[in-house]
Design an enzyme around this catalytic site. Structure first.
Site, PDB file in Angstrom:
ATOM      1  N   THR A   1       0.794  -1.234   0.000  1.00 57.80           N
ATOM      2  CA  THR A   1       0.000   0.000   0.000  1.00 57.80           C
ATOM      3  C   THR A   1       0.823   1.280   0.000  1.00 57.80           C
ATOM      4  O   THR A   1       1.930   1.326   0.557  1.00 57.80           O
ATOM      5  CB  THR A   1      -0.905   0.004   1.259  1.00 57.80           C
ATOM      6  OG1 THR A   1      -1.444   1.322   1.433  1.00 57.80           O
ATOM      7  CG2 THR A   1      -0.160  -0.367   2.529  1.00 57.80           C
TER       8      THR A   1
ATOM      9  N   GLU B   1       0.203   3.591   1.813  1.00 61.50           N
ATOM     10  CA  GLU B   1       0.302   4.029   3.211  1.00 61.50           C
ATOM     11  C   GLU B   1       1.725   3.848   3.752  1.00 61.50           C
ATOM     12  O   GLU B   1       2.090   4.462   4.741  1.00 61.50           O
ATOM     13  CB  GLU B   1      -0.683   3.253   4.086  1.00 61.50           C
ATOM     14  CG  GLU B   1      -2.127   3.647   3.887  1.00 61.50           C
ATOM     15  CD  GLU B   1      -2.466   5.014   4.454  1.00 61.50           C
ATOM     16  OE1 GLU B   1      -2.094   5.290   5.595  1.00 61.50           O
ATOM     17  OE2 GLU B   1      -3.095   5.809   3.738  1.00 61.50           O
TER      18      GLU B   1
ATOM     19  N   TYR C   1      -1.769   0.334  10.911  1.00 56.42           N
ATOM     20  CA  TYR C   1      -2.009  -0.397   9.660  1.00 56.42           C
ATOM     21  C   TYR C   1      -0.767  -0.346   8.775  1.00 56.42           C
ATOM     22  O   TYR C   1      -0.289  -1.373   8.271  1.00 56.42           O
ATOM     23  CB  TYR C   1      -3.210   0.224   8.930  1.00 56.42           C
ATOM     24  CG  TYR C   1      -3.377  -0.198   7.481  1.00 56.42           C
ATOM     25  CD1 TYR C   1      -3.998  -1.407   7.166  1.00 56.42           C
ATOM     26  CD2 TYR C   1      -2.924   0.606   6.426  1.00 56.42           C
ATOM     27  CE1 TYR C   1      -4.159  -1.798   5.832  1.00 56.42           C
ATOM     28  CE2 TYR C   1      -3.090   0.222   5.101  1.00 56.42           C
ATOM     29  CZ  TYR C   1      -3.708  -0.988   4.813  1.00 56.42           C
ATOM     30  OH  TYR C   1      -3.861  -1.373   3.494  1.00 56.42           O
TER      31      TYR C   1
ATOM     32  N   LYS D   1       1.718  -3.312   7.465  1.00 58.50           N
ATOM     33  CA  LYS D   1       1.918  -3.563   6.026  1.00 58.50           C
ATOM     34  C   LYS D   1       3.399  -3.447   5.636  1.00 58.50           C
ATOM     35  O   LYS D   1       3.857  -4.075   4.689  1.00 58.50           O
ATOM     36  CB  LYS D   1       1.079  -2.582   5.196  1.00 58.50           C
ATOM     37  CG  LYS D   1      -0.414  -2.935   5.145  1.00 58.50           C
ATOM     38  CD  LYS D   1      -0.678  -4.070   4.160  1.00 58.50           C
ATOM     39  CE  LYS D   1      -2.150  -4.368   3.989  1.00 58.50           C
ATOM     40  NZ  LYS D   1      -2.438  -5.425   3.018  1.00 58.50           N
TER      41      LYS D   1
HETATM   42  P1  NAP Z   1     -11.521  -4.957   1.831  1.00 60.28           P
HETATM   43  O1  NAP Z   1     -12.669  -4.666   0.932  1.00 60.28           O
HETATM   44  O2  NAP Z   1     -11.540  -4.453   3.237  1.00 60.28           O
HETATM   45  O3  NAP Z   1     -11.374  -6.571   1.880  1.00 60.28           O
HETATM   46  C1  NAP Z   1     -10.536  -7.184   2.813  1.00 60.28           C
HETATM   47  C2  NAP Z   1     -10.717  -8.689   2.714  1.00 60.28           C
HETATM   48  O4  NAP Z   1      -9.893  -9.313   3.688  1.00 60.28           O
HETATM   49  C3  NAP Z   1     -12.154  -9.172   2.984  1.00 60.28           C
HETATM   50  O5  NAP Z   1     -12.452 -10.245   2.135  1.00 60.28           O
HETATM   51  C4  NAP Z   1     -12.066  -9.656   4.432  1.00 60.28           C
HETATM   52  O6  NAP Z   1     -13.004 -10.655   4.750  1.00 60.28           O
HETATM   53  C5  NAP Z   1     -10.669 -10.257   4.426  1.00 60.28           C
HETATM   54  N1  NAP Z   1     -10.117 -10.444   5.767  1.00 60.28           N
HETATM   55  C6  NAP Z   1     -10.007  -9.535   6.755  1.00 60.28           C
HETATM   56  N2  NAP Z   1      -9.434 -10.079   7.829  1.00 60.28           N
HETATM   57  C7  NAP Z   1      -9.163 -11.376   7.520  1.00 60.28           C
HETATM   58  C8  NAP Z   1      -8.596 -12.475   8.217  1.00 60.28           C
HETATM   59  N3  NAP Z   1      -8.179 -12.369   9.480  1.00 60.28           N
HETATM   60  N4  NAP Z   1      -8.472 -13.653   7.576  1.00 60.28           N
HETATM   61  C9  NAP Z   1      -8.925 -13.808   6.310  1.00 60.28           C
HETATM   62  N5  NAP Z   1      -9.496 -12.806   5.606  1.00 60.28           N
HETATM   63  C10 NAP Z   1      -9.607 -11.601   6.204  1.00 60.28           C
HETATM   64  O7  NAP Z   1     -10.155  -4.472   1.198  1.00 60.28           O
HETATM   65  P2  NAP Z   1      -9.810  -4.091  -0.334  1.00 60.28           P
HETATM   66  O8  NAP Z   1     -10.070  -2.649  -0.528  1.00 60.28           O
HETATM   67  O9  NAP Z   1     -10.410  -5.084  -1.232  1.00 60.28           O
HETATM   68  O10 NAP Z   1      -8.216  -4.248  -0.310  1.00 60.28           O
HETATM   69  C11 NAP Z   1      -7.604  -5.505  -0.598  1.00 60.28           C
HETATM   70  C12 NAP Z   1      -6.187  -5.498  -0.062  1.00 60.28           C
HETATM   71  O11 NAP Z   1      -5.443  -4.442  -0.657  1.00 60.28           O
HETATM   72  C13 NAP Z   1      -6.067  -5.282   1.442  1.00 60.28           C
HETATM   73  O12 NAP Z   1      -4.961  -6.042   1.878  1.00 60.28           O
HETATM   74  C14 NAP Z   1      -5.754  -3.797   1.580  1.00 60.28           C
HETATM   75  O13 NAP Z   1      -5.050  -3.544   2.767  1.00 60.28           O
HETATM   76  C15 NAP Z   1      -4.900  -3.577   0.347  1.00 60.28           C
HETATM   77  N6  NAP Z   1      -4.933  -2.237  -0.247  1.00 60.28           N
HETATM   78  C16 NAP Z   1      -6.121  -1.666  -0.578  1.00 60.28           C
HETATM   79  C17 NAP Z   1      -6.125  -0.424  -1.212  1.00 60.28           C
HETATM   80  C18 NAP Z   1      -7.413   0.244  -1.616  1.00 60.28           C
HETATM   81  O14 NAP Z   1      -7.376   1.451  -1.896  1.00 60.28           O
HETATM   82  N7  NAP Z   1      -8.509  -0.474  -1.717  1.00 60.28           N
HETATM   83  C19 NAP Z   1      -4.906   0.214  -1.499  1.00 60.28           C
HETATM   84  C20 NAP Z   1      -3.715  -0.418  -1.138  1.00 60.28           C
HETATM   85  C21 NAP Z   1      -3.737  -1.662  -0.529  1.00 60.28           C
HETATM   86  P3  NAP Z   1     -14.456 -10.292   5.360  1.00 60.28           P
HETATM   87  O15 NAP Z   1     -15.321  -9.961   4.159  1.00 60.28           O
HETATM   88  O16 NAP Z   1     -14.838 -11.541   6.044  1.00 60.28           O
HETATM   89  O17 NAP Z   1     -14.248  -9.121   6.264  1.00 60.28           O
HETATM   90  N1  GDD Z   2     -12.672   7.015   6.217  1.00 58.92           N
HETATM   91  C1  GDD Z   2     -12.792   8.348   6.304  1.00 58.92           C
HETATM   92  N2  GDD Z   2     -13.956   8.872   6.791  1.00 58.92           N
HETATM   93  N3  GDD Z   2     -11.764   9.132   5.893  1.00 58.92           N
HETATM   94  C2  GDD Z   2     -11.939  10.477   5.954  1.00 58.92           C
HETATM   95  C3  GDD Z   2     -13.114  11.056   6.419  1.00 58.92           C
HETATM   96  C4  GDD Z   2     -14.177  10.226   6.879  1.00 58.92           C
HETATM   97  O1  GDD Z   2     -15.226  10.661   7.307  1.00 58.92           O
HETATM   98  N4  GDD Z   2     -12.987  12.409   6.317  1.00 58.92           N
HETATM   99  C5  GDD Z   2     -11.787  12.655   5.819  1.00 58.92           C
HETATM  100  N5  GDD Z   2     -11.128  11.482   5.595  1.00 58.92           N
HETATM  101  C6  GDD Z   2      -9.750  11.375   5.099  1.00 58.92           C
HETATM  102  C7  GDD Z   2      -8.858  10.467   5.945  1.00 58.92           C
HETATM  103  O2  GDD Z   2      -8.366  11.192   7.086  1.00 58.92           O
HETATM  104  C8  GDD Z   2      -7.780  10.123   4.940  1.00 58.92           C
HETATM  105  O3  GDD Z   2      -6.779  11.133   4.949  1.00 58.92           O
HETATM  106  C9  GDD Z   2      -8.507  10.127   3.603  1.00 58.92           C
HETATM  107  O4  GDD Z   2      -9.774  10.766   3.829  1.00 58.92           O
HETATM  108  C10 GDD Z   2      -8.756   8.751   2.996  1.00 58.92           C
HETATM  109  O5  GDD Z   2      -9.333   7.918   3.977  1.00 58.92           O
HETATM  110  P1  GDD Z   2      -9.921   6.450   3.638  1.00 58.92           P
HETATM  111  O6  GDD Z   2     -10.898   6.543   2.542  1.00 58.92           O
HETATM  112  O7  GDD Z   2     -10.370   5.853   4.920  1.00 58.92           O
HETATM  113  O8  GDD Z   2      -8.677   5.679   3.025  1.00 58.92           O
HETATM  114  P2  GDD Z   2      -7.138   5.583   3.473  1.00 58.92           P
HETATM  115  O9  GDD Z   2      -6.367   6.387   2.486  1.00 58.92           O
HETATM  116  O10 GDD Z   2      -6.967   5.896   4.902  1.00 58.92           O
HETATM  117  O11 GDD Z   2      -6.848   4.037   3.289  1.00 58.92           O
HETATM  118  C11 GDD Z   2      -7.230   3.348   2.090  1.00 58.92           C
HETATM  119  O12 GDD Z   2      -6.218   3.468   1.124  1.00 58.92           O
HETATM  120  C12 GDD Z   2      -4.950   2.862   1.473  1.00 58.92           C
HETATM  121  C13 GDD Z   2      -3.995   3.113   0.307  1.00 58.92           C
HETATM  122  O13 GDD Z   2      -3.431   4.387   0.420  1.00 58.92           O
HETATM  123  C14 GDD Z   2      -7.489   1.884   2.475  1.00 58.92           C
HETATM  124  O14 GDD Z   2      -8.053   1.221   1.358  1.00 58.92           O
HETATM  125  C15 GDD Z   2      -6.190   1.168   2.839  1.00 58.92           C
HETATM  126  O15 GDD Z   2      -6.449  -0.244   2.976  1.00 58.92           O
HETATM  127  C16 GDD Z   2      -5.174   1.369   1.707  1.00 58.92           C
HETATM  128  O16 GDD Z   2      -3.951   0.753   2.034  1.00 58.92           O
END
Ligand code: NAP
Ligand code: GDD
Length: 363
Positions: A128, A130, A152, A156
């Protein structure tokens, strides 16, 4: 020859898109799910029953379950997407987050080794942006130093380094995709983009009064999840195991995302005030629709993410701007407008039905 893939976290946003993508490519797709009191499989419900799609119970916190599933499936490719993926939540459950997002990665790597698949199984780790956290350079690329800024991100970072270690120590084909934020109509409802699109749809259809957000000035490089899963696959098809930054190369603020989402539902928002007193006002009516609540502030917040996807473009031939920022917001808003309309219609039907039953009009 037909390949077999194992996706951990198949019920998540990315897992569901990746499963569809790999099934289209002809893969035999296995996914892990967790036991919970209410089964949440909405994102993959349409795939269940597909002959090449199989589900197994496993948990990233449970080595034995991982050994069992990896030993049984003997996959050619593993996509480790499972994680406690919410940054703000990681401040409340730091130990659980470390167990799943850090040690969980080690459990997968060891399971592959112990099952004797070191030479045959390629592993993708969902890393990520992050990791860049309190950023030391803008935009961020594969050489930018890491400065994780939440439990987090620290977990990671361990995942990233243990993957690199196993690649070098055991010559395994394992790689990290350093993905910047990617969103979609399937995004969890507490991430900021989906929270905004759902609220805009509800406010436009009279189902919600106001939206409360945290840091409106935070900047993100937001892409479309459906485009990003292609890159996960490309990383594993590459000749050499390497890590890649996956991003659009464009940056927008939470405030901008909000304005565009509300614009799509026919509301022009104007922001005024500063910090906790900033408000988003409907220009046409003067109604305050967006307010700031410190409840959504984080103890440490990452505020300037902006990725440089040059390496992925050059070496994987990936197109980072297949879906533009404007298109992404529209896709999400359209889906939420439809969802809210369906909810309203079913509420209406339920209310009428109750009345008809009471009056004996229907039996
Ligand atoms: P998500 O929608 O939150 O999905 C997370 C998945 O992990 C769900 O299927 C969840 O299962 C499963 N999970 C959570 N805890 C677990 C455990 N202890 N054992 C087995 N499975 C578990 O996340 P996503 O947005 O698809 O992201 C996928 C991956 O990419 C994550 O690793 C996230 O950290 C990473 N990532 C995401 C982003 C982004 O912007 N989306 C960016 C960078 C990296 P349940 O449905 O049962 O909760
Ligand atoms: N969730 C949330 N809710 N975020 C808020 C809000 C709110 O009401 N208001 C402002 N934010 C700001 C957060 O402080 C953060 O700076 C930004 O919006 C994005 O927040 P999220 O959408 O929660 O995502 P994230 O960037 O913290 O994390 C996501 O992206 C990462 C990759 O950069 C997740 O998908 C992580 O799993 C992933 O690694």
């Amino acid at each position: 020859m037909q390949k077999t893939a194992l996706i951990t976290g198949v019920t998540g946003q990315d897992g569901s898109f990746l499963a569809e993508f790999l099934l289209d490519k002809g893969y035999d797709v296995h996914g892990t799910i967790r036991r919970s009191s209410v089964d949440f499989r909405e994102r993959i419900a349409h795939l269940e029953g597909t002959p090449r799609f199989h589900l197994h119970y496993a948990d990233l916190g449970d080595s034995m379950s991982l050994m069992q599933v990896i030993g049984k499936v003997r996959p050619d490719e593993i996509y480790n997407l499972a994680a406690q993926s919410h940054v703000q939540v990681s401040f409340d459950v730091p130990e659980f987050t470390a167990n799943v997002d850090a040690t969980g990665v080690l459990r997968i790597l060891e399971a592959v080794r112990l099952c004797g698949l070191t030479r045959t199984c390629r592993i993708y780790q969902a890393s990520t942006s992050e990791l860049y956290g309190k950023v030391e350079e803008v935009p961020q690329n594969e050489k930018t130093p890491f400065h994780p800024y939440s439990p987090y991100a620290v977990a990671k970072l361990y995942g990233y380094w243990i993957v690199k270690e196993y690649r070098e120590a055991y010559d395994m084909f394992c790689c990290s995709g350093i993905l910047f934020n990617h969103e979609s109509e399937r995004r969890g409802e507490t991430f900021v983009t989906r929270k905004i699109t759902l609220a805009a749809a509800r406010i436009a259809q009279g189902k919600q009064e106001k939206l409360y957000l945290g840091n409106l000035s935070s900047l993100r490089d937001w892409g479309y999840a459906k485009d990003y899963v292609e890159c996960m696959w490309l990383i594993l098809q590459n000749e050499k195991p390497e890590d890649f930054v996956i991003a659009t190369g464009e940056q927008h603020s939470v405030r901008e995302f909000c304005q565009l989402a509300f614009h799509h539902v026919g509301i022009e928002l104007e922001f005024s005030g500063e910090g906790e007193n900033e408000k988003g006002i409907d220009k046409a009516t003067g109604r305050v629709l967006v307010e700031v609540s410190p409840d959504f502030y984080r103890p440490t917040d990452v505020v300037n993410l902006w990725g440089d996807p040059s390496k992925a473009k050059r070496e994987l031939g990936w197109n980072p701007t297949k879906t533009s920022f404007q298109e992404l917001v529209k896709i999400m808003v359209d889906a939420d407008m439809a969802k809210v309309a369906v909810e309203k219609a079913s509420e209406h039907i339920r209310t009428n039905l109750a009345e008809y039953l009471e009056k004996g009009i229907v039996k």
